[in-house]
Motif scaffolding. Structure first.
Motif, PDB file in Angstrom:
ATOM      1  N   HIS A  43       0.845  -1.204   0.000  1.00 11.62           N
ATOM      2  CA  HIS A  43       0.000   0.000   0.000  1.00 11.62           C
ATOM      3  C   HIS A  43       0.878   1.251   0.000  1.00 11.62           C
ATOM      4  CE1 HIS A  43      -2.773   3.134   1.317  1.00 11.62           C
ATOM      5  NE2 HIS A  43      -1.891   3.407   2.247  1.00 11.62           N
ATOM      6  N   ALA A  44       1.883   1.277   0.886  1.00 15.06           N
ATOM      7  CA  ALA A  44       2.770   2.446   1.011  1.00 15.06           C
ATOM      8  C   ALA A  44       3.560   2.663  -0.283  1.00 15.06           C
ATOM      9  CB  ALA A  44       3.710   2.258   2.193  1.00 15.06           C
ATOM     10  N   THR A  45       4.029   1.574  -0.882  1.00 19.84           N
ATOM     11  CA  THR A  45       4.791   1.667  -2.136  1.00 19.84           C
ATOM     12  C   THR A  45       3.931   2.279  -3.240  1.00 19.84           C
ATOM     13  OG1 THR A  45       6.133  -0.244  -1.540  1.00 19.84           O
ATOM     14  CG2 THR A  45       5.997   0.282  -3.892  1.00 19.84           C
ATOM     15  N   TYR A  46       2.694   1.791  -3.352  1.00 19.65           N
ATOM     16  CA  TYR A  46       1.820   2.278  -4.423  1.00 19.65           C
ATOM     17  C   TYR A  46       1.342   3.702  -4.167  1.00 19.65           C
ATOM     18  CZ  TYR A  46       1.801  -2.353  -6.523  1.00 19.65           C
ATOM     19  OH  TYR A  46       2.181  -3.527  -7.132  1.00 19.65           O
ATOM     20  N   ASP A  67      -5.509   3.737  -6.862  1.00 21.65           N
ATOM     21  CA  ASP A  67      -6.450   2.607  -6.782  1.00 21.65           C
ATOM     22  C   ASP A  67      -5.737   1.348  -6.294  1.00 21.65           C
ATOM     23  OD1 ASP A  67      -8.421   4.257  -7.768  1.00 21.65           O
ATOM     24  OD2 ASP A  67      -8.391   3.444  -9.806  1.00 21.65           O
ATOM     25  N   GLU A  68      -4.521   1.126  -6.804  1.00 16.56           N
ATOM     26  CA  GLU A  68      -3.746  -0.048  -6.381  1.00 16.56           C
ATOM     27  C   GLU A  68      -3.443   0.022  -4.884  1.00 16.56           C
ATOM     28  OE1 GLU A  68      -2.658  -2.866  -8.241  1.00 16.56           O
ATOM     29  OE2 GLU A  68      -4.219  -2.021  -9.504  1.00 16.56           O
ATOM     30  N   ALA A  69      -3.094   1.232  -4.430  1.00 14.43           N
ATOM     31  CA  ALA A  69      -2.783   1.422  -2.999  1.00 14.43           C
ATOM     32  C   ALA A  69      -3.999   1.054  -2.143  1.00 14.43           C
ATOM     33  CB  ALA A  69      -2.362   2.872  -2.738  1.00 14.43           C
ATOM     34  N   ARG A  70      -5.176   1.510  -2.575  1.00 14.27           N
ATOM     35  CA  ARG A  70      -6.411   1.176  -1.839  1.00 14.27           C
ATOM     36  C   ARG A  70      -6.647  -0.331  -1.855  1.00 14.27           C
ATOM     37  NH1 ARG A  70      -8.882   5.600  -4.723  1.00 14.27           N
ATOM     38  NH2 ARG A  70      -8.798   7.448  -3.428  1.00 14.27           N
ATOM     39  N   GLY A  71      -6.361  -0.935  -3.008  1.00 15.78           N
ATOM     40  CA  GLY A  71      -6.530  -2.388  -3.139  1.00 15.78           C
ATOM     41  C   GLY A  71      -5.652  -3.141  -2.152  1.00 15.78           C
ATOM     42  N   GLU A  72      -4.412  -2.682  -1.997  1.00 15.81           N
ATOM     43  CA  GLU A  72      -3.496  -3.363  -1.071  1.00 15.81           C
ATOM     44  C   GLU A  72      -3.970  -3.208   0.377  1.00 15.81           C
ATOM     45  OE1 GLU A  72      -1.565  -5.378  -2.321  1.00 15.81           O
ATOM     46  OE2 GLU A  72      -1.541  -4.594  -4.347  1.00 15.81           O
ATOM     47  N   GLN A  73      -4.494  -2.025   0.684  1.00 17.60           N
ATOM     48  CA  GLN A  73      -5.057  -1.786   2.026  1.00 17.60           C
ATOM     49  C   GLN A  73      -6.211  -2.763   2.278  1.00 17.60           C
ATOM     50  OE1 GLN A  73      -3.769   0.518   4.024  1.00 17.60           O
ATOM     51  NE2 GLN A  73      -5.240   0.446   5.689  1.00 17.60           N
ATOM     52  N   GLU A  74      -7.011  -2.983   1.226  1.00 15.47           N
ATOM     53  CA  GLU A  74      -8.128  -3.935   1.354  1.00 15.47           C
ATOM     54  C   GLU A  74      -7.627  -5.359   1.532  1.00 15.47           C
ATOM     55  OE1 GLU A  74     -10.876  -3.380  -1.917  1.00 15.47           O
ATOM     56  OE2 GLU A  74     -11.216  -1.317  -1.271  1.00 15.47           O
ATOM     57  N   HIS A  75      -6.532  -5.701   0.835  1.00 19.39           N
ATOM     58  CA  HIS A  75      -5.969  -7.050   1.009  1.00 19.39           C
ATOM     59  C   HIS A  75      -5.487  -7.232   2.453  1.00 19.39           C
ATOM     60  CE1 HIS A  75      -4.950  -7.107  -3.561  1.00 19.39           C
ATOM     61  NE2 HIS A  75      -6.229  -7.297  -3.327  1.00 19.39           N
ATOM     62  N   ALA A  76      -4.842  -6.192   2.985  1.00 18.82           N
ATOM     63  CA  ALA A  76      -4.380  -6.262   4.384  1.00 18.82           C
ATOM     64  C   ALA A  76      -5.584  -6.446   5.312  1.00 18.82           C
ATOM     65  CB  ALA A  76      -3.605  -5.004   4.750  1.00 18.82           C
ATOM     66  N   ALA A  77      -6.652  -5.699   5.026  1.00 18.99           N
ATOM     67  CA  ALA A  77      -7.862  -5.783   5.855  1.00 18.99           C
ATOM     68  C   ALA A  77      -8.484  -7.180   5.770  1.00 18.99           C
ATOM     69  CB  ALA A  77      -8.871  -4.727   5.416  1.00 18.99           C
ATOM     70  N   LYS A  78      -8.411  -7.773   4.585  1.00 19.88           N
ATOM     71  CA  LYS A  78      -8.966  -9.114   4.391  1.00 19.88           C
ATOM     72  C   LYS A  78      -8.201 -10.144   5.235  1.00 19.88           C
ATOM     73  CE  LYS A  78     -10.479 -12.018   0.592  1.00 19.88           C
ATOM     74  NZ  LYS A  78     -10.628 -12.184  -0.845  1.00 19.88           N
ATOM     75  N   MET A 109       7.126   1.252 -12.902  1.00 22.77           N
ATOM     76  CA  MET A 109       6.386   0.067 -13.347  1.00 22.77           C
ATOM     77  C   MET A 109       7.149  -1.217 -13.011  1.00 22.77           C
ATOM     78  SD  MET A 109       4.003   1.884 -14.178  1.00 22.77           S
ATOM     79  CE  MET A 109       2.664   0.837 -14.710  1.00 22.77           C
ATOM     80  N   SER A 110       8.488  -1.137 -13.034  1.00 16.78           N
ATOM     81  CA  SER A 110       9.302  -2.293 -12.645  1.00 16.78           C
ATOM     82  C   SER A 110       9.102  -2.580 -11.162  1.00 16.78           C
ATOM     83  CB  SER A 110      10.789  -2.017 -12.923  1.00 16.78           C
ATOM     84  OG  SER A 110      10.986  -1.834 -14.299  1.00 16.78           O
ATOM     85  N   THR A 111       9.090  -1.536 -10.339  1.00 13.87           N
ATOM     86  CA  THR A 111       8.845  -1.700  -8.899  1.00 13.87           C
ATOM     87  C   THR A 111       7.488  -2.360  -8.664  1.00 13.87           C
ATOM     88  OG1 THR A 111      10.206   0.195  -8.289  1.00 13.87           O
ATOM     89  CG2 THR A 111       8.510  -0.444  -6.714  1.00 13.87           C
ATOM     90  N   ALA A 112       6.472  -1.911  -9.425  1.00 19.36           N
ATOM     91  CA  ALA A 112       5.121  -2.462  -9.255  1.00 19.36           C
ATOM     92  C   ALA A 112       5.115  -3.955  -9.583  1.00 19.36           C
ATOM     93  CB  ALA A 112       4.135  -1.711 -10.144  1.00 19.36           C
ATOM     94  N   PHE A 113       5.771  -4.315 -10.678  1.00 26.02           N
ATOM     95  CA  PHE A 113       5.804  -5.735 -11.060  1.00 26.02           C
ATOM     96  C   PHE A 113       6.523  -6.570  -9.991  1.00 26.02           C
ATOM     97  CE2 PHE A 113       8.015  -9.350 -12.989  1.00 26.02           C
ATOM     98  CZ  PHE A 113       6.909 -10.105 -13.335  1.00 26.02           C
ATOM     99  N   LEU A 114       7.660  -6.062  -9.516  1.00 25.08           N
ATOM    100  CA  LEU A 114       8.429  -6.814  -8.508  1.00 25.08           C
ATOM    101  C   LEU A 114       7.647  -6.940  -7.197  1.00 25.08           C
ATOM    102  CD1 LEU A 114      11.987  -5.342  -9.219  1.00 25.08           C
ATOM    103  CD2 LEU A 114      11.116  -7.609  -9.866  1.00 25.08           C
TER     104      LEU A 114
END
Ligand SMILES: [Fe+2]
Length: 191
Positions: A43-46, A67-78, A109-114
């Motif tokens: 989340h912080a990275t995105y 949007d990706e950052a919010r998604g990661e926050q949701e994954h953490a919440a899950k 974009m490389s950071t996102a993929f990794l």
């Protein structure tokens, strides 16, 4: 007998005092805690990537990463919801400050993929561990997460490839930026 029937009402509890149906293997629990914090780190990275793109007028890329950052926050919440359901306490660990010193859109974009690759690896390791200790509640929880994560990795690979194709040319980068502004990020689909 009274003493025997009262035994049936004994309820095991977790660290927060919540009713626990099945205890969790310590190594598996440690893996879940690490994964929970990895999603928070993503989340912080995105969010950092959304800021970087916003500062450079790339509003589509910025929206995509927000949007990706919010998604990661949701994954953490899950994961937190799951741990609570298992009567375990999700542990908020200190996060690292994300590296915001990207030199190009391609770097981001490389950071996102990794990041997606590492999250997939972590989930797969968790699933293997859950299978090893025979924790079927965890395998049921993790299997759809792995499937979803592989899609996220596929999308990140697509966007990295598209950005590489643009080769740093402003007009081409702006085409991708416009696509992302409209939420178009999916790879080609052959089926
Ligand atoms: Fe995630």
């Amino acid at each position: 007998m009274l003493s025997d029937s009262s035994k049936h009402l004994e309820v095991q509890v977790g660290p927060s005092g919540r009713a626990m149906a099945e205890s969790m293997d310590p190594a598996l629990l440690e893996g879940f805690q690490a994964h929970f914090n990895m999603e928070r780190q993503a989340h912080a990275t995105y969010f950092g990537a959304a800021i970087w793109m916003g500062e450079r007028e790339l509003r589509g890329f910025s929206k995509h990463f927000n949007d990706e950052a919010r998604g990661e926050q949701e994954h953490a919440a899950k994961v937190a919801d799951y741990l609570i359901a298992r009567a375990q306490s999700p542990e908020l660990q200190a996060l690292e400050a994300p590296d915001q010193s990207w030199k190009s859109v391609l770097d981001v974009m490389s950071t996102a993929f990794l990041t997606e690759r590492d999250v997939t690896t972590s989930l797969q390791q968790l699933l293997v561990e859950a299978e090893r200790v025979g924790d079927s509640r965890s395998t049921v929880f993790l299997e759809p997460m792995v499937e979803q994560q592989i899609k996220a990795e596929h999308e990140a690979a697509h966007l990295l490839g598209r950005t590489r194709f643009a080769d740093g040319q402003a007009a081409a980068v702006l085409v991708i930026d416009n696509e992302l502004r409209e939420g178009v990020a999916h790879p080609a689909q052959l089926q």
